[in-house]
Design a protein around this motif. Structure first.
Motif, PDB file in Angstrom:
ATOM      1  N   GLY A 239      51.019  29.851  37.224  1.00 37.03           N
ATOM      2  CA  GLY A 239      49.525  30.002  37.589  1.00 37.03           C
ATOM      3  C   GLY A 239      48.757  29.689  36.148  1.00 37.03           C
ATOM      4  N   TYR A 240      47.470  29.508  36.117  1.00 37.78           N
ATOM      5  CA  TYR A 240      46.817  29.577  35.098  1.00 37.78           C
ATOM      6  C   TYR A 240      45.066  30.358  35.316  1.00 37.78           C
ATOM      7  CZ  TYR A 240      44.315  25.403  36.661  1.00 37.78           C
ATOM      8  OH  TYR A 240      43.461  24.531  37.509  1.00 37.78           O
ATOM      9  N   GLY A 241      44.341  30.413  34.275  1.00 39.39           N
ATOM     10  CA  GLY A 241      43.072  31.113  34.661  1.00 39.39           C
ATOM     11  C   GLY A 241      42.023  30.210  34.585  1.00 39.39           C
ATOM     12  N   LEU A 242      40.962  30.233  35.257  1.00 37.98           N
ATOM     13  CA  LEU A 242      39.699  29.606  35.153  1.00 37.98           C
ATOM     14  C   LEU A 242      38.662  30.759  35.273  1.00 37.98           C
ATOM     15  CD1 LEU A 242      37.918  27.065  35.454  1.00 37.98           C
ATOM     16  CD2 LEU A 242      38.507  26.933  37.907  1.00 37.98           C
ATOM     17  N   PHE A 243      37.590  30.425  34.285  1.00 34.72           N
ATOM     18  CA  PHE A 243      36.461  31.416  34.240  1.00 34.72           C
ATOM     19  C   PHE A 243      35.186  30.659  34.301  1.00 34.72           C
ATOM     20  CE2 PHE A 243      39.901  34.072  33.741  1.00 34.72           C
ATOM     21  CZ  PHE A 243      39.680  35.469  34.235  1.00 34.72           C
ATOM     22  N   GLY A 244      34.101  30.987  35.018  1.00 38.07           N
ATOM     23  CA  GLY A 244      33.066  30.239  34.873  1.00 38.07           C
ATOM     24  C   GLY A 244      32.225  30.554  36.266  1.00 38.07           C
ATOM     25  N   ALA A 245      30.844  30.553  36.110  1.00 36.95           N
ATOM     26  CA  ALA A 245      30.026  30.618  37.259  1.00 36.95           C
ATOM     27  C   ALA A 245      30.458  29.940  38.464  1.00 36.95           C
ATOM     28  CB  ALA A 245      28.517  30.342  36.995  1.00 36.95           C
ATOM     29  N   VAL A 246      30.312  30.408  39.504  1.00 39.20           N
ATOM     30  CA  VAL A 246      30.907  29.666  40.938  1.00 39.20           C
ATOM     31  C   VAL A 246      30.383  28.511  40.997  1.00 39.20           C
ATOM     32  CG1 VAL A 246      30.731  29.792  43.379  1.00 39.20           C
ATOM     33  CG2 VAL A 246      31.372  31.886  42.129  1.00 39.20           C
ATOM     34  N   GLU A 247      28.954  28.489  40.699  1.00 37.36           N
ATOM     35  CA  GLU A 247      28.043  27.165  41.032  1.00 37.36           C
ATOM     36  C   GLU A 247      28.551  26.075  39.940  1.00 37.36           C
ATOM     37  OE1 GLU A 247      23.351  25.419  40.741  1.00 37.36           O
ATOM     38  OE2 GLU A 247      23.807  27.741  40.300  1.00 37.36           O
ATOM     39  N   GLN A 248      28.945  26.577  38.729  1.00 36.80           N
ATOM     40  CA  GLN A 248      29.249  25.605  37.702  1.00 36.80           C
ATOM     41  C   GLN A 248      30.494  24.986  37.664  1.00 36.80           C
ATOM     42  OE1 GLN A 248      26.843  27.938  34.590  1.00 36.80           O
ATOM     43  NE2 GLN A 248      26.849  25.640  33.932  1.00 36.80           N
ATOM     44  N   VAL A 249      31.650  25.508  38.513  1.00 44.28           N
ATOM     45  CA  VAL A 249      32.784  25.132  38.600  1.00 44.28           C
ATOM     46  C   VAL A 249      32.764  23.931  39.488  1.00 44.28           C
ATOM     47  CG1 VAL A 249      35.265  25.691  39.456  1.00 44.28           C
ATOM     48  CG2 VAL A 249      34.004  27.378  37.970  1.00 44.28           C
ATOM     49  N   ASP A 250      33.078  22.652  38.989  1.00 48.17           N
ATOM     50  CA  ASP A 250      33.179  21.440  39.648  1.00 48.17           C
ATOM     51  C   ASP A 250      34.193  21.482  40.673  1.00 48.17           C
ATOM     52  OD1 ASP A 250      35.454  20.345  38.470  1.00 48.17           O
ATOM     53  OD2 ASP A 250      33.896  19.492  36.940  1.00 48.17           O
ATOM     54  N   ALA A 251      34.241  20.522  41.578  1.00 50.65           N
ATOM     55  CA  ALA A 251      34.884  20.343  42.922  1.00 50.65           C
ATOM     56  C   ALA A 251      36.611  20.113  42.407  1.00 50.65           C
ATOM     57  CB  ALA A 251      34.644  19.192  43.685  1.00 50.65           C
ATOM     58  N   ASP A 252      36.864  19.247  41.308  1.00 51.85           N
ATOM     59  CA  ASP A 252      37.930  18.916  40.662  1.00 51.85           C
ATOM     60  C   ASP A 252      38.876  20.111  40.186  1.00 51.85           C
ATOM     61  OD1 ASP A 252      37.848  16.212  41.355  1.00 51.85           O
ATOM     62  OD2 ASP A 252      37.094  15.515  39.320  1.00 51.85           O
TER      63      ASP A 252
ATOM     64  N   ALA B  54      36.250  40.768  42.233  1.00 50.25           N
ATOM     65  CA  ALA B  54      35.925  39.644  41.169  1.00 50.25           C
ATOM     66  C   ALA B  54      35.026  40.298  40.312  1.00 50.25           C
ATOM     67  CB  ALA B  54      35.258  38.492  42.071  1.00 50.25           C
ATOM     68  N   TRP B  55      35.188  39.723  38.782  1.00 50.25           N
ATOM     69  CA  TRP B  55      34.075  40.079  37.896  1.00 50.25           C
ATOM     70  C   TRP B  55      32.919  38.750  37.897  1.00 50.25           C
ATOM     71  CZ3 TRP B  55      38.788  41.086  34.390  1.00 50.25           C
ATOM     72  CH2 TRP B  55      39.021  42.511  34.392  1.00 50.25           C
ATOM     73  N   PRO B  56      31.941  38.876  37.405  1.00 50.17           N
ATOM     74  CA  PRO B  56      31.176  37.703  37.046  1.00 50.17           C
ATOM     75  C   PRO B  56      31.920  36.666  36.065  1.00 50.17           C
ATOM     76  CG  PRO B  56      29.970  39.765  36.288  1.00 50.17           C
ATOM     77  CD  PRO B  56      31.314  39.937  36.531  1.00 50.17           C
ATOM     78  N   SER B  57      32.020  35.444  36.684  1.00 51.04           N
ATOM     79  CA  SER B  57      32.800  34.391  35.887  1.00 51.04           C
ATOM     80  C   SER B  57      34.344  33.974  36.405  1.00 51.04           C
ATOM     81  CB  SER B  57      33.195  34.507  34.552  1.00 51.04           C
ATOM     82  OG  SER B  57      33.926  35.559  34.084  1.00 51.04           O
ATOM     83  N   SER B  58      34.833  35.121  37.281  1.00 46.08           N
ATOM     84  CA  SER B  58      36.056  35.083  37.875  1.00 46.08           C
ATOM     85  C   SER B  58      36.235  34.685  39.417  1.00 46.08           C
ATOM     86  CB  SER B  58      36.972  36.460  37.822  1.00 46.08           C
ATOM     87  OG  SER B  58      36.428  37.410  38.683  1.00 46.08           O
ATOM     88  N   GLY B  59      35.160  34.246  39.813  1.00 48.89           N
ATOM     89  CA  GLY B  59      35.165  33.761  41.313  1.00 48.89           C
ATOM     90  C   GLY B  59      36.135  32.968  41.770  1.00 48.89           C
ATOM     91  N   LEU B  60      36.540  31.893  41.201  1.00 46.62           N
ATOM     92  CA  LEU B  60      37.363  30.812  41.579  1.00 46.62           C
ATOM     93  C   LEU B  60      38.764  31.285  41.294  1.00 46.62           C
ATOM     94  CD1 LEU B  60      36.856  28.297  42.764  1.00 46.62           C
ATOM     95  CD2 LEU B  60      34.865  29.049  41.750  1.00 46.62           C
TER      96      LEU B  60
ATOM     97  N   VAL C 176      44.936  50.123  37.422  1.00 48.19           N
ATOM     98  CA  VAL C 176      44.676  51.111  38.455  1.00 48.19           C
ATOM     99  C   VAL C 176      43.203  51.611  38.504  1.00 48.19           C
ATOM    100  CG1 VAL C 176      45.538  53.187  38.761  1.00 48.19           C
ATOM    101  CG2 VAL C 176      47.046  51.713  37.907  1.00 48.19           C
ATOM    102  N   GLU C 177      42.683  51.733  37.310  1.00 49.84           N
ATOM    103  CA  GLU C 177      41.159  52.225  37.333  1.00 49.84           C
ATOM    104  C   GLU C 177      40.390  51.274  37.996  1.00 49.84           C
ATOM    105  OE1 GLU C 177      37.730  52.881  33.841  1.00 49.84           O
ATOM    106  OE2 GLU C 177      39.700  52.544  33.334  1.00 49.84           O
ATOM    107  N   HIS C 178      40.342  50.053  37.602  1.00 51.08           N
ATOM    108  CA  HIS C 178      39.451  48.849  38.197  1.00 51.08           C
ATOM    109  C   HIS C 178      39.646  48.782  39.851  1.00 51.08           C
ATOM    110  CE1 HIS C 178      36.976  48.188  34.738  1.00 51.08           C
ATOM    111  NE2 HIS C 178      38.203  47.685  34.074  1.00 51.08           N
ATOM    112  N   ILE C 179      40.975  48.673  40.265  1.00 48.12           N
ATOM    113  CA  ILE C 179      41.109  48.372  41.443  1.00 48.12           C
ATOM    114  C   ILE C 179      40.955  49.776  42.511  1.00 48.12           C
ATOM    115  CG2 ILE C 179      43.044  48.435  43.179  1.00 48.12           C
ATOM    116  CD1 ILE C 179      44.669  46.451  41.193  1.00 48.12           C
ATOM    117  N   ARG C 180      41.141  51.148  41.781  1.00 52.84           N
ATOM    118  CA  ARG C 180      40.842  52.208  42.475  1.00 52.84           C
ATOM    119  C   ARG C 180      39.200  52.409  42.678  1.00 52.84           C
ATOM    120  NH1 ARG C 180      43.372  56.115  39.538  1.00 52.84           N
ATOM    121  NH2 ARG C 180      44.904  56.456  41.121  1.00 52.84           N
TER     122      ARG C 180
END
Length: 290
Positions: free
Chosen positions: A100-113, A155-161, A261-265
């Motif tokens: 897998g890999y990571g993608l960070f950006g505002a939900v609105e700004q991540v394009d369809a592709d 989710a964090w800001p930017s981690s939506g997708l 553990v901290e953040h999930i809790r």
């Protein structure tokens, strides 16, 4: 360790570390990745028994064998290629579904592709691997380790997708665990926190527009400013995967790292508090405190 493991994303990060440990224990590792050079390095390590910590122990230390499979898991023939690798190996005991890999950006700004691509790799390819390996895993009453993330639970800001893709893996895995329970196959979702791997080298970041600078922009700035000591030793995750694979009754979810553990809790407490606050809505009479 007289067993056969299939590890995706075996050329770097957690996948590579787990592959090395499985080989050192004498396993046959079907190592799957895109980079042929990295797969060749892993095969050479197995051939030369260089996984022994001390040279004088090389002859007595157990060491396994590697079947390298250079493969794009999103390719149309990926399921057939993996199924054939498992058949050639004579079966399968452990699956580490890790690519897998990571993608960070505002939900609105991540394009369809970009959105489609991350789901193709992080979710649909994960399913491809499961379809190719489950018959052999059922026959062996084997183990499935599904790599998620701490932000597969929230989710964090930017981690939506990215969080959505890992959240999909979480729920697919939970359903799979229930479905496979009568067969003896055990499923564990690994939820690592922030670790110093090569994850950042494949990370895609969409720069925020002005409207998202206070949220996405601030988060990305704060994350980039984290000191090196904020990133854990990835060996911790590899060791956890190896240990949980040996348990007779493994957990469904395993958060690895104090931050995970901290953040999930905290996320779970927040969700429970919100559930409690709003459980009577909209049946609360007008004027009565909710």
């Amino acid at each position: 360790m007289s067993s056969t493991w299939l590890i995706t994303g075996a050329t770097s990060g957690f996948g590579r570390l787990v592959a090395e440990r499985a080989l050192a224990g004498g396993a046959h590792v079907i190592a799957v990745g895109r980079r042929r050079d990295r797969l060749a390095e892993l095969a050479e390590l197995a051939e030369l028994a260089e996984l022994a910590e001390l040279a004088e122990l090389a002859e007595s230390a157990p060491h396994g064998q590697v079947t390298p499979v250079a493969l794009d898991l999103t390719a149309p023939d990926a399921q057939d290629v993996l199924a054939e690798a498992v058949r050639s190996a004579g079966g399968l005991d452990v699956l580490v579904n890790n690519a897998g890999y990571g993608l960070f950006g505002a939900v609105e700004q991540v394009d369809a592709d970009a959105a489609r691509a991350i789901f193709d790799t992080n979710v649909l390819a994960n399913l491809t691997v499961l379809r190719a390996t489950l018959p052999a895993l059922r026959a062996a009453r084997g183990r499935i380790l599904q790599t998620s993330s701490l932000i597969g639970q929230f989710a964090w800001p930017s981690s939506g997708l990215y969080s959505a893709s890992k959240g999909a893996v979480e729920l697919i895995s939970e359903a799979l665990a229930h479905e496979l329970a009568p067969t003896g196959v055990k499923v564990t979702i690994i939820e690592p926190g922030t670790f110093a791997t090569e994850f950042s080298t494949s990370l895609q970041v969409v720069a925020p527009s002005d409207v998202y600078l206070p949220t996405v922009g601030q988060f990305l700035t704060d994350f980039a400013a984290l000191p090196p000591q904020a990133f854990g030793d990835p060996d911790t995750v590899a060791d956890a995967i190896m240990a949980v694979a040996e348990l007779d009754e493994p957990p469904l979810r395993l958060a690895v790292g104090a931050d995970a553990v901290e953040h999930i809790r905290a996320s779970l407490h927040s969700r429970l508090a919100e559930l409690d606050r709003w459980e009577r809505f909209p049946r609360v009479p007008a004027g009565e405190p909710a």
